[in-house]
Design an enzyme around this catalytic site. Sequence first.
Site, mmCIF file in Angstrom:
data_model
loop_
_atom_site.group_PDB
_atom_site.id
_atom_site.type_symbol
_atom_site.label_atom_id
_atom_site.label_comp_id
_atom_site.label_asym_id
_atom_site.label_seq_id
_atom_site.Cartn_x
_atom_site.Cartn_y
_atom_site.Cartn_z
ATOM 1 N N PHE A 441 0.825 -1.214 0.000
ATOM 2 C CA PHE A 441 0.000 0.000 0.000
ATOM 3 C C PHE A 441 0.862 1.268 0.000
ATOM 4 O O PHE A 441 0.492 2.266 -0.622
ATOM 5 C CB PHE A 441 -0.954 -0.014 1.191
ATOM 6 N N HIS A 442 1.993 1.244 0.688
ATOM 7 C CA HIS A 442 2.895 2.396 0.636
ATOM 8 C C HIS A 442 3.410 2.616 -0.785
ATOM 9 O O HIS A 442 3.509 3.760 -1.249
ATOM 10 C CB HIS A 442 4.072 2.203 1.599
ATOM 11 N N GLU A 443 3.734 1.539 -1.455
ATOM 12 C CA GLU A 443 4.216 1.657 -2.836
ATOM 13 C C GLU A 443 3.132 2.187 -3.757
ATOM 14 O O GLU A 443 3.400 3.035 -4.627
ATOM 15 C CB GLU A 443 4.717 0.292 -3.314
#
Length: 517
Positions: A441-443
């Site tokens: 999700f950060h990516e």
Amino acid sequence: MATPNSPESVVTTSTPHLDSDPNFSVRRRPSVRAVVDNSNAVEAENSGKNESLDDRDSAGAGDDRVEPGNNGMYSGEKMVNGENRAIDVALKFAYRPSVPAHRRVKESPLSSDAIFKQSHAGLFNLCIVVLVAVNSRLIIENLMKYGLLIRSGFWFSSKSLRDWPLLMCCLSLPIFPLAAFIVEKLVQQKHIPEPVVVFLHIIIAMAAVLYPVLVILRCDSAVQSGVILMLCACIVWLKLASYAHTNYDMRALAKSVDKGDVVSNSANIDYPNNMNLKSLAYFMIAPTLCYQPTYPRMTCIRKGWVVRQLVELVIFTGVMGFIVEQYINPIVQNSQHPLKGDLLYAIERVLKLSVPTLYVWLCMFYCLFHLWLNILAELLCFGDREFYKDWWNAQTVEEYWRMWNMPVHKWMVRHIYFPCLRNGIPKGVAVVIAFLVSAIFHELCIAVPCHIFKFWAFLGIMFQVPLVVLTNYLQNKFQNSMVGNMIFWSFFSIFGQPMCLLLYYHDLMNQKGRSSV
């Protein structure tokens, strides 16, 4: 060294003519209270007598007097005489050469054994004053040298109109929770089997993320707009996953209750009576990622409090914009790729970026997790407002990730970690899976808006796993909370964030340079 008139110098020992009668007490005005109290403390310690120094007011008179306790040996004296006698006694017998000046073992206030046993509020205030003074000087120096670098179109410009597809995409995201509710109604009425329900929920949740990704990749929009849209899409995905998983579990519990395997002692087992569109709509806008039919609620909205929080939100958002435009952008634009060129120069750029990026990150945390989530909770009367814990005191990296973002942490524990343990997955593997989900999700939130898929954010999150092992080892070995805390601040704030910022900036600039050729 104490002076004769100082409060320290008037500690007295017992008076000789009163030692013969332990019932005597010295009555005085409040102005000499400290004198006689201190006199009694030393007197009791050195002479072993039982004189009591009483400070009770007489019922009808306002004068001070020296009088016996119960034997009636003395009559009352005038107020002034009593006060003067008490002072004379204190000065005559205070700190005589025979009175011990050192009575017990004591540590210095800043020694390692005593430093955490007392308050250091004064030093904290000094640090705040020094921090404000130093940063004020740096701001003035920067403005004198470079002038005001904030552009006129920082908040809104004509180029922002090209982001309207992203706005329309964000406004259409409620379609996916509505589709999930329809699926739950169908399974409630037993129109579709359980495997089909799981498959449909997976399709709906994946569409809620892939649809914004396609819109962002097809539009030449600003990075900030793409980040906001991807954050909204990821929040919708997490909420949909919690909604589907919770309803699946409530159906399983309801079936167990019907069979008599489980006793119905929870409101959540009242399925399907507690499932309705209103509860889903409240959940989708509530400051939580974990679905449940009902939440603890407050009774009223504090309008004045909301206004103050909104003012703080505007102020701190402006501070973030000022730091980004005045400090971070010039430093980044005058830097080289951190993985290319001179190593010492790259380290110097990273260290120079560390302070402004740390300030922006702290302001972002305060604006998002404290101000915005509390404002939203207040407007919705949402009761559970533990959106973060004291992550700044984290002794290990694992503790930091458990405390700094409580909505995500509770979601991970509820829908990733414990389901893995219940299915026989080892604890260490479950932790890695939780970090893997977080890294994905950060990516998505960074790479998609930048149109760059170098996996720097993904690797940065997965690098936390060995840091968790390292800080846990150091904490167990040295039993010192400061070691892990300093490692966390160093790797995460001083080196980690500036390095990721430089990597994404230079990759983005290189991509734009290639596209313009």
